[in-house]
Enzyme design. Structure first.
Site, PDB file in Angstrom:
ATOM      1  N   TYR A   1       0.854  -1.193   0.000  1.00  0.00           N
ATOM      2  CA  TYR A   1       0.000   0.000   0.000  1.00  0.00           C
ATOM      3  C   TYR A   1       0.883   1.234   0.000  1.00  0.00           C
ATOM      4  O   TYR A   1       1.869   1.280   0.735  1.00  0.00           O
ATOM      5  CB  TYR A   1      -0.897   0.036   1.241  1.00  0.00           C
ATOM      6  CG  TYR A   1      -2.315  -0.331   0.924  1.00  0.00           C
ATOM      7  CD1 TYR A   1      -3.006   0.351  -0.073  1.00  0.00           C
ATOM      8  CD2 TYR A   1      -2.977  -1.353   1.599  1.00  0.00           C
ATOM      9  CE1 TYR A   1      -4.308   0.017  -0.391  1.00  0.00           C
ATOM     10  CE2 TYR A   1      -4.284  -1.691   1.282  1.00  0.00           C
ATOM     11  CZ  TYR A   1      -4.947  -0.999   0.292  1.00  0.00           C
ATOM     12  OH  TYR A   1      -6.227  -1.324  -0.022  1.00  0.00           O
TER      13      TYR A   1
ATOM     14  N   GLU B   1      -0.613   4.783  -0.407  1.00  0.00           N
ATOM     15  CA  GLU B   1      -1.459   5.957  -0.637  1.00  0.00           C
ATOM     16  C   GLU B   1      -0.656   7.237  -0.472  1.00  0.00           C
ATOM     17  O   GLU B   1       0.150   7.352   0.457  1.00  0.00           O
ATOM     18  CB  GLU B   1      -2.640   5.963   0.340  1.00  0.00           C
ATOM     19  CG  GLU B   1      -3.856   5.288  -0.265  1.00  0.00           C
ATOM     20  CD  GLU B   1      -4.400   4.203   0.611  1.00  0.00           C
ATOM     21  OE1 GLU B   1      -3.572   3.487   1.208  1.00  0.00           O
ATOM     22  OE2 GLU B   1      -5.625   4.076   0.686  1.00  0.00           O
TER      23      GLU B   1
ATOM     24  N   ASP C   1      -6.886  13.662 -24.992  1.00  0.00           N
ATOM     25  CA  ASP C   1      -6.801  12.249 -24.609  1.00  0.00           C
ATOM     26  C   ASP C   1      -6.067  11.546 -25.754  1.00  0.00           C
ATOM     27  O   ASP C   1      -6.637  11.318 -26.822  1.00  0.00           O
ATOM     28  CB  ASP C   1      -8.221  11.698 -24.427  1.00  0.00           C
ATOM     29  CG  ASP C   1      -8.228  10.208 -24.127  1.00  0.00           C
ATOM     30  OD1 ASP C   1      -7.177   9.550 -24.277  1.00  0.00           O
ATOM     31  OD2 ASP C   1      -9.298   9.697 -23.756  1.00  0.00           O
TER      32      ASP C   1
ATOM     33  N   THR D   1      -3.732   6.112 -21.943  1.00  0.00           N
ATOM     34  CA  THR D   1      -3.554   4.787 -21.350  1.00  0.00           C
ATOM     35  C   THR D   1      -2.100   4.413 -21.610  1.00  0.00           C
ATOM     36  O   THR D   1      -1.422   5.039 -22.433  1.00  0.00           O
ATOM     37  CB  THR D   1      -4.471   3.742 -21.997  1.00  0.00           C
ATOM     38  OG1 THR D   1      -4.310   3.812 -23.407  1.00  0.00           O
ATOM     39  CG2 THR D   1      -5.923   3.953 -21.624  1.00  0.00           C
TER      40      THR D   1
ATOM     41  N   LYS E   1      -1.785   0.771 -24.932  1.00  0.00           N
ATOM     42  CA  LYS E   1      -2.150   0.705 -26.355  1.00  0.00           C
ATOM     43  C   LYS E   1      -0.865   0.859 -27.173  1.00  0.00           C
ATOM     44  O   LYS E   1      -0.022  -0.037 -27.127  1.00  0.00           O
ATOM     45  CB  LYS E   1      -3.193   1.772 -26.686  1.00  0.00           C
ATOM     46  CG  LYS E   1      -4.536   1.548 -25.951  1.00  0.00           C
ATOM     47  CD  LYS E   1      -5.603   2.482 -26.437  1.00  0.00           C
ATOM     48  CE  LYS E   1      -6.947   2.234 -25.781  1.00  0.00           C
ATOM     49  NZ  LYS E   1      -7.105   2.993 -24.512  1.00  0.00           N
TER      50      LYS E   1
ATOM     51  N   ARG F   1      -1.401  -2.440 -18.543  1.00  0.00           N
ATOM     52  CA  ARG F   1      -2.734  -1.842 -18.573  1.00  0.00           C
ATOM     53  C   ARG F   1      -2.821  -0.756 -17.507  1.00  0.00           C
ATOM     54  O   ARG F   1      -2.578  -1.026 -16.327  1.00  0.00           O
ATOM     55  CB  ARG F   1      -3.747  -2.956 -18.283  1.00  0.00           C
ATOM     56  CG  ARG F   1      -5.186  -2.628 -18.515  1.00  0.00           C
ATOM     57  CD  ARG F   1      -5.966  -3.905 -18.750  1.00  0.00           C
ATOM     58  NE  ARG F   1      -5.612  -4.456 -20.039  1.00  0.00           N
ATOM     59  CZ  ARG F   1      -6.116  -4.049 -21.208  1.00  0.00           C
ATOM     60  NH1 ARG F   1      -7.027  -3.095 -21.234  1.00  0.00           N
ATOM     61  NH2 ARG F   1      -5.737  -4.590 -22.334  1.00  0.00           N
TER      62      ARG F   1
HETATM   63  N1  DSN Z   1     -11.563   0.409 -25.208  1.00  0.00           N
HETATM   64  C1  DSN Z   1     -10.609   1.279 -25.816  1.00  0.00           C
HETATM   65  C2  DSN Z   1     -10.499   1.072 -27.278  1.00  0.00           C
HETATM   66  O1  DSN Z   1     -10.665  -0.047 -27.699  1.00  0.00           O
HETATM   67  O2  DSN Z   1     -10.231   2.003 -28.006  1.00  0.00           O
HETATM   68  C3  DSN Z   1     -10.853   2.694 -25.496  1.00  0.00           C
HETATM   69  O3  DSN Z   1     -10.753   2.835 -24.130  1.00  0.00           O
END
Ligand code: DSN
Length: 420
Positions: free
Chosen positions: A56, A58, A201, A227, A230, A236
């Site tokens: 933990y 925090e 984003d 994110t 990707k 993730r």
């Molecule tokens: N689920 C994602 C995508 O496939 O683009 C977006 O968060």
């Protein structure tokens, strides 16, 4: 009873072990073409499966609410420093558990309930958290939308007109299914013209931005989220960046204690590892190849008579429209799945079917590029995609292509250091 043993997963829980083995087989034998998916390196996965899962922490580095955070501090600070180096920004919060949490924190930090936001329509390529009604972003805030024109592209003059009418507090740019370069500079002009905050984003394109293969949201956007799993090819999770100290403080409070409790230190450690890979000069080659492969995919599909939204791609994905075809995105997704090619059904501009059926598919190049595939393989795969779509009912053909794709995939290892 002492639960701490040396038993490995296979001995401890053979059922879960077997499911994971099957998933490994699926990932290995199929061609992964979901535009938002990728394969991390074994080093990233090792950090993610590390002892940090037990800690933990925090708070933030060197300002924690728990003891024993010395190593957590070091690893989180390393992730922050590397993120700032990659994107050329001053502040990064690497704690968001996901992109949606990151986006939620931006709104929580900068808006009051009911404030106006302007984002890209989900059915035009936006994301649920950009103001879509079923999401908290469309429920807690007063959401307005811009979209793409019939040519599949954002018309920035129209976005400006809408912004002037709406007078939003935040303008969100960035998309989940948009194949063209996003003009952050123009978005900032629009935001400035109405006194709005510009929020970018970049979840889909972050890996390209990191390589200089897509224009950077900095210095234009006031705040940037992404994110990390990707095109960044990390674990993730999510991340928030800014150059504004006041916004950074608000974001930190919005993430913790606002929205989240303990950070996932094991994932933060894995983010740090991924960021080191991105700082390697070889990253640029990967990002260039991602774009080159997507371009070939689009060119073959067009040559074979398929309608690509916006007529091509500048990034890692193509959006294929079946508005003029007798079958749906759902049919195509299923048939390609039978042929060993994993994509996702997707709504397209001018959509006539439901979001569950759709009239399109989104096809991306990041994961197969991480396996080492190049233009030659993408040309073969794109032609196979067209063979399946041309013969959408022919289950025997899909089975045959499945075998061919498995054979092609077998030449490109995943989860091997040699691919990185
Ligand atoms: N689920 C994602 C995508 O496939 O683009 C977006 O968060």
């Amino acid at each position: 009873m002492n639960y701490i043993t040396n038993a490995n997963l296979k001995e401890a829980d053979n059922e879960v072990f077997a499911i994971i083995e099957d998933e490994l087989k699926r990932q290995t034998n199929h061609l992964e073409m979901i535009a938002s998916e990728n394969f991390t390196s074994p080093a990233v996965m090792e950090a993610m499966g590390s002892v940090f899962t037990n800690k933990y922490a925090e708070g933030y580095p060197y300002k924690r609410y728990y003891g024993g955070c010395e190593q957590a501090d070091k690893v989180e600070q390393l992730a922050i420093d590397r993120a700032c180096q990659i994107f050329g920004c001053k502040f990064a919060n690497v704690q968001p558990h996901s992109g949606s949490q990151a986006n939620g924190a931006v709104y929580a930090a900068l808006l009051k309930a009911g404030d106006k936001i302007l984002g890209m329509d989900l059915s035009h390529g936006g994301h649920l958290t950009h103001g879509s009604k079923p999401s908290f972003s469309g429920q807690n805030y007063s959401a307005f939308y811009y979209g793409v024109e019939l040519d599949g592209r954002i018309n920035y003059d129209k976005v400006e007109e809408i912004a002037k009418l709406v007078q939003p507090k935040i303008i969100v740019c960035g998309a989940s299914a948009y194949a063209r370069e996003i003009d952050f500079k123009r978005f900032r002009q629009i935001a400035d013209s109405v006194g709005a905050i510009l929020f970018a984003d970049i979840a889909h394109i972050a890996g390209l931005v990191a390589a200089g293969e897509h224009q950077s949201p900095f210095p234009h956007a006031h705040i940037v989220t992404t994110t990390t799993h990707k095109t960044l090819r990390g674990p993730r999770g999510g991340m928030i960046m800014t150059n504004d100290e006041d916004i950074a403080k608000k974001i930190n409070s919005a993430i913790f204690p606002g929205l989240q409790g303990g950070p996932l230190v094991h994932v933060i450690a894995a983010k740090a590892v991924a960021f080191k890979e991105i700082l390697d000069p070889k990253w640029k080659d990967y990002a260039k190849q991602v774009k080159a492969n997507a371009r070939v995919l689009g060119e073959v599909l067009i040559k074979r008579g398929y309608d690509i939204v916006s007529g091509g791609t500048d990034n890692h994905l193509v959006l294929v429209s079946f508005l003029n075809k007798p079958f749906s995105g759902k049919d195509a997704d299923a048939a390609l799945g039978d042929a060993g090619i994993t994509v996702n059904k997707n709504t397209v501009p001018g959509e006539t079917r439901s979001p569950f059926i759709t009239s399109g598919i989104r096809v991306g190049s990041p994961a197969l590029t991480a396996r080492g595939m190049k233009e030659k393989e993408f040309e073969i795969i794109a032609n196979k995609i067209c063979d399946v779509l041309d013969n959408i009912e022919d289950k025997e053909l899909h089975k045959k292509i499945n075998k061919e794709m498995e054979e092609l995939a077998s030449n490109f290892v995943i989860y091997s250091k040699s691919t990185y």
